[in-house]
Design a protein around this motif. Structure first.
Motif, PDB file in Angstrom:
ATOM      1  N   GLU A   1       0.832  -1.198   0.000  1.00  0.00           N
ATOM      2  CA  GLU A   1       0.000   0.000   0.000  1.00  0.00           C
ATOM      3  C   GLU A   1       0.874   1.259   0.000  1.00  0.00           C
ATOM      4  OE1 GLU A   1      -3.225   2.063   2.972  1.00  0.00           O
ATOM      5  OE2 GLU A   1      -3.224  -0.115   2.800  1.00  0.00           O
ATOM      6  N   SER A   2       1.913   1.262   0.830  1.00  0.00           N
ATOM      7  CA  SER A   2       2.788   2.450   0.867  1.00  0.00           C
ATOM      8  C   SER A   2       3.572   2.592  -0.439  1.00  0.00           C
ATOM      9  CB  SER A   2       3.737   2.376   2.061  1.00  0.00           C
ATOM     10  OG  SER A   2       4.632   1.299   1.925  1.00  0.00           O
ATOM     11  N   ARG A   3       3.990   1.478  -1.019  1.00  0.00           N
ATOM     12  CA  ARG A   3       4.680   1.546  -2.317  1.00  0.00           C
ATOM     13  C   ARG A   3       3.747   2.067  -3.406  1.00  0.00           C
ATOM     14  NH1 ARG A   3       8.366  -3.949  -2.687  1.00  0.00           N
ATOM     15  NH2 ARG A   3       9.905  -3.308  -1.139  1.00  0.00           N
ATOM     16  N   THR A   4       2.489   1.686  -3.354  1.00  0.00           N
ATOM     17  CA  THR A   4       1.509   2.169  -4.327  1.00  0.00           C
ATOM     18  C   THR A   4       1.327   3.676  -4.198  1.00  0.00           C
ATOM     19  OG1 THR A   4       0.364   0.049  -4.243  1.00  0.00           O
ATOM     20  CG2 THR A   4      -0.868   1.904  -5.122  1.00  0.00           C
ATOM     21  N   VAL A   5       1.239   4.146  -2.963  1.00  0.00           N
ATOM     22  CA  VAL A   5       1.091   5.590  -2.740  1.00  0.00           C
ATOM     23  C   VAL A   5       2.326   6.334  -3.254  1.00  0.00           C
ATOM     24  CG1 VAL A   5       0.965   7.361  -0.939  1.00  0.00           C
ATOM     25  CG2 VAL A   5      -0.515   5.349  -0.821  1.00  0.00           C
ATOM     26  N   MET A   6       3.524   5.793  -2.972  1.00  0.00           N
ATOM     27  CA  MET A   6       4.756   6.437  -3.455  1.00  0.00           C
ATOM     28  C   MET A   6       4.812   6.441  -4.977  1.00  0.00           C
ATOM     29  SD  MET A   6       7.728   5.333  -0.689  1.00  0.00           S
ATOM     30  CE  MET A   6       8.022   3.824  -1.524  1.00  0.00           C
ATOM     31  N   LEU A   7       4.402   5.341  -5.605  1.00  0.00           N
ATOM     32  CA  LEU A   7       4.414   5.246  -7.057  1.00  0.00           C
ATOM     33  C   LEU A   7       3.432   6.243  -7.674  1.00  0.00           C
ATOM     34  CD1 LEU A   7       5.448   3.770  -9.573  1.00  0.00           C
ATOM     35  CD2 LEU A   7       3.620   2.118  -9.255  1.00  0.00           C
ATOM     36  N   CYS A   8       2.249   6.351  -7.101  1.00  0.00           N
ATOM     37  CA  CYS A   8       1.265   7.318  -7.605  1.00  0.00           C
ATOM     38  C   CYS A   8       1.777   8.750  -7.445  1.00  0.00           C
ATOM     39  CB  CYS A   8      -0.063   7.159  -6.881  1.00  0.00           C
ATOM     40  SG  CYS A   8      -0.940   5.649  -7.320  1.00  0.00           S
ATOM     41  N   SER A   9       2.406   9.026  -6.321  1.00  0.00           N
ATOM     42  CA  SER A   9       2.970  10.355  -6.093  1.00  0.00           C
ATOM     43  C   SER A   9       4.063  10.661  -7.111  1.00  0.00           C
ATOM     44  CB  SER A   9       3.519  10.449  -4.670  1.00  0.00           C
ATOM     45  OG  SER A   9       4.157  11.680  -4.465  1.00  0.00           O
ATOM     46  N   ARG A  10       4.914   9.684  -7.359  1.00  0.00           N
ATOM     47  CA  ARG A  10       5.996   9.869  -8.344  1.00  0.00           C
ATOM     48  C   ARG A  10       5.431  10.054  -9.750  1.00  0.00           C
ATOM     49  NH1 ARG A  10      10.200  12.190  -9.779  1.00  0.00           N
ATOM     50  NH2 ARG A  10      11.640  11.003 -11.049  1.00  0.00           N
ATOM     51  N   ALA A  11       4.392   9.292 -10.101  1.00  0.00           N
ATOM     52  CA  ALA A  11       3.756   9.441 -11.412  1.00  0.00           C
ATOM     53  C   ALA A  11       3.141  10.828 -11.555  1.00  0.00           C
ATOM     54  CB  ALA A  11       2.698   8.357 -11.614  1.00  0.00           C
ATOM     55  N   PHE A  12       2.526  11.328 -10.486  1.00  0.00           N
ATOM     56  CA  PHE A  12       1.958  12.665 -10.520  1.00  0.00           C
ATOM     57  C   PHE A  12       3.061  13.712 -10.719  1.00  0.00           C
ATOM     58  CE2 PHE A  12       0.537  16.558  -8.373  1.00  0.00           C
ATOM     59  CZ  PHE A  12      -0.617  16.808  -9.097  1.00  0.00           C
ATOM     60  N   ASP A  13       4.182  13.568 -10.000  1.00  0.00           N
ATOM     61  CA  ASP A  13       5.302  14.503 -10.151  1.00  0.00           C
ATOM     62  C   ASP A  13       5.863  14.479 -11.574  1.00  0.00           C
ATOM     63  OD1 ASP A  13       5.029  15.194  -7.501  1.00  0.00           O
ATOM     64  OD2 ASP A  13       6.701  13.926  -6.805  1.00  0.00           O
ATOM     65  N   ILE A  14       6.005  13.294 -12.146  1.00  0.00           N
ATOM     66  CA  ILE A  14       6.537  13.173 -13.510  1.00  0.00           C
ATOM     67  C   ILE A  14       5.570  13.803 -14.506  1.00  0.00           C
ATOM     68  CG2 ILE A  14       7.074  11.505 -15.336  1.00  0.00           C
ATOM     69  CD1 ILE A  14       8.294   9.724 -13.161  1.00  0.00           C
ATOM     70  N   SER A  15       4.268  13.583 -14.309  1.00  0.00           N
ATOM     71  CA  SER A  15       3.293  14.179 -15.235  1.00  0.00           C
ATOM     72  C   SER A  15       3.320  15.708 -15.129  1.00  0.00           C
ATOM     73  CB  SER A  15       1.895  13.633 -14.979  1.00  0.00           C
ATOM     74  OG  SER A  15       1.426  14.019 -13.707  1.00  0.00           O
ATOM     75  N   GLN A  16       3.522  16.257 -13.931  1.00  0.00           N
ATOM     76  CA  GLN A  16       3.636  17.715 -13.766  1.00  0.00           C
ATOM     77  C   GLN A  16       4.880  18.249 -14.485  1.00  0.00           C
ATOM     78  OE1 GLN A  16       1.478  19.687 -12.806  1.00  0.00           O
ATOM     79  NE2 GLN A  16       0.135  18.605 -11.412  1.00  0.00           N
ATOM     80  N   GLU A  17       6.006  17.509 -14.352  1.00  0.00           N
ATOM     81  CA  GLU A  17       7.229  17.910 -15.053  1.00  0.00           C
ATOM     82  C   GLU A  17       7.021  17.867 -16.562  1.00  0.00           C
ATOM     83  OE1 GLU A  17      10.726  15.746 -13.851  1.00  0.00           O
ATOM     84  OE2 GLU A  17      10.204  15.929 -11.730  1.00  0.00           O
ATOM     85  N   LEU A  18       6.328  16.851 -17.040  1.00  0.00           N
ATOM     86  CA  LEU A  18       6.058  16.714 -18.463  1.00  0.00           C
ATOM     87  C   LEU A  18       5.197  17.876 -18.963  1.00  0.00           C
ATOM     88  CD1 LEU A  18       6.408  14.900 -20.943  1.00  0.00           C
ATOM     89  CD2 LEU A  18       4.329  13.705 -20.258  1.00  0.00           C
ATOM     90  N   ILE A  19       4.185  18.222 -18.201  1.00  0.00           N
ATOM     91  CA  ILE A  19       3.330  19.360 -18.575  1.00  0.00           C
ATOM     92  C   ILE A  19       4.150  20.648 -18.631  1.00  0.00           C
ATOM     93  CG2 ILE A  19       1.418  20.811 -17.769  1.00  0.00           C
ATOM     94  CD1 ILE A  19       0.114  18.184 -16.718  1.00  0.00           C
ATOM     95  N   MET A  20       4.993  20.878 -17.617  1.00  0.00           N
ATOM     96  CA  MET A  20       5.824  22.087 -17.580  1.00  0.00           C
ATOM     97  C   MET A  20       6.800  22.112 -18.761  1.00  0.00           C
ATOM     98  SD  MET A  20       4.721  23.872 -15.109  1.00  0.00           S
ATOM     99  CE  MET A  20       5.973  25.115 -14.992  1.00  0.00           C
ATOM    100  N   THR A  21       7.395  20.958 -19.066  1.00  0.00           N
ATOM    101  CA  THR A  21       8.328  20.885 -20.188  1.00  0.00           C
ATOM    102  C   THR A  21       7.606  21.159 -21.494  1.00  0.00           C
ATOM    103  OG1 THR A  21       9.653  19.256 -18.986  1.00  0.00           O
ATOM    104  CG2 THR A  21      10.009  19.397 -21.353  1.00  0.00           C
ATOM    105  N   ARG A  22       6.422  20.592 -21.662  1.00  0.00           N
ATOM    106  CA  ARG A  22       5.663  20.821 -22.890  1.00  0.00           C
ATOM    107  C   ARG A  22       5.272  22.304 -23.025  1.00  0.00           C
ATOM    108  NH1 ARG A  22       6.001  19.358 -27.629  1.00  0.00           N
ATOM    109  NH2 ARG A  22       4.181  19.992 -28.773  1.00  0.00           N
ATOM    110  N   MET A  23       4.945  22.938 -21.909  1.00  0.00           N
ATOM    111  CA  MET A  23       4.602  24.364 -21.956  1.00  0.00           C
ATOM    112  C   MET A  23       5.830  25.195 -22.360  1.00  0.00           C
ATOM    113  SD  MET A  23       2.080  24.658 -18.628  1.00  0.00           S
ATOM    114  CE  MET A  23       2.083  26.438 -18.609  1.00  0.00           C
ATOM    115  N   ARG A  24       7.022  24.850 -21.874  1.00  0.00           N
ATOM    116  CA  ARG A  24       8.250  25.571 -22.259  1.00  0.00           C
ATOM    117  C   ARG A  24       8.552  25.383 -23.740  1.00  0.00           C
ATOM    118  NH1 ARG A  24      11.370  23.201 -17.463  1.00  0.00           N
ATOM    119  NH2 ARG A  24      10.484  24.367 -15.747  1.00  0.00           N
TER     120      ARG A  24
END
Length: 129
Positions: free
Chosen positions: A89-112
């Protein structure tokens, strides 16, 4: 008066009964036959009275030990299952958090990239005119 052959048959039957009851082990079946001597039947009965409860007590103690061992193992397995469940359960939460962070970075990179493309397109359009 009993004949000698009848007496020897009775002795053989008594010996056979003793052997039979010894081979049977811890059963308490006594056949009430008139021809068997009372002392032989009493001896067999006493033997069973002495050995049967001891054997049953030992089997009961062994079964209780096995039951306790199985209950302990079951408890350990339940604890292990809960630990693994919490870990996943904790690994799932960490993985979801990391996926959210990566998607935010991807959005920011695409905007740049879009901003750079727009700036480059606008500057080349102005230079062509």
């Amino acid at each position: 008066m009993a004949s000698p052959s009848r007496s020897s048959q009775r002795s053989l039957l008594n010996a056979g009964l003793k052997l039979f009851t010894t081979k049977l082990g811890r059963t308490q079946h006594i056949l009430p036959l008139k021809d068997f001597s009372v002392s032989a039947l009493q001896g067999v009965e006493l033997h069973h009275q002495n050995t049967a409860p001891t054997g049953m007590s030992q089997r009961l103690a062994d079964a209780q030990k096995r039951t306790q061992l199985l209950e302990d193992r079951n408890s350990q397995l339940k604890d292990l299952a809960l630990d693994k469940s919490a870990l996943f359960e904790s690994r799932t939460v960490m993985l979801c958090s990391r996926a959210f962070d990566i998607s935010q970075e991807l959005i920011m990179t695409r905007m740049r990239i879009n901003d750079l493309e727009n700036a480059f397109c606008c500057s080349t359009d102005a230079s062509w005119s």
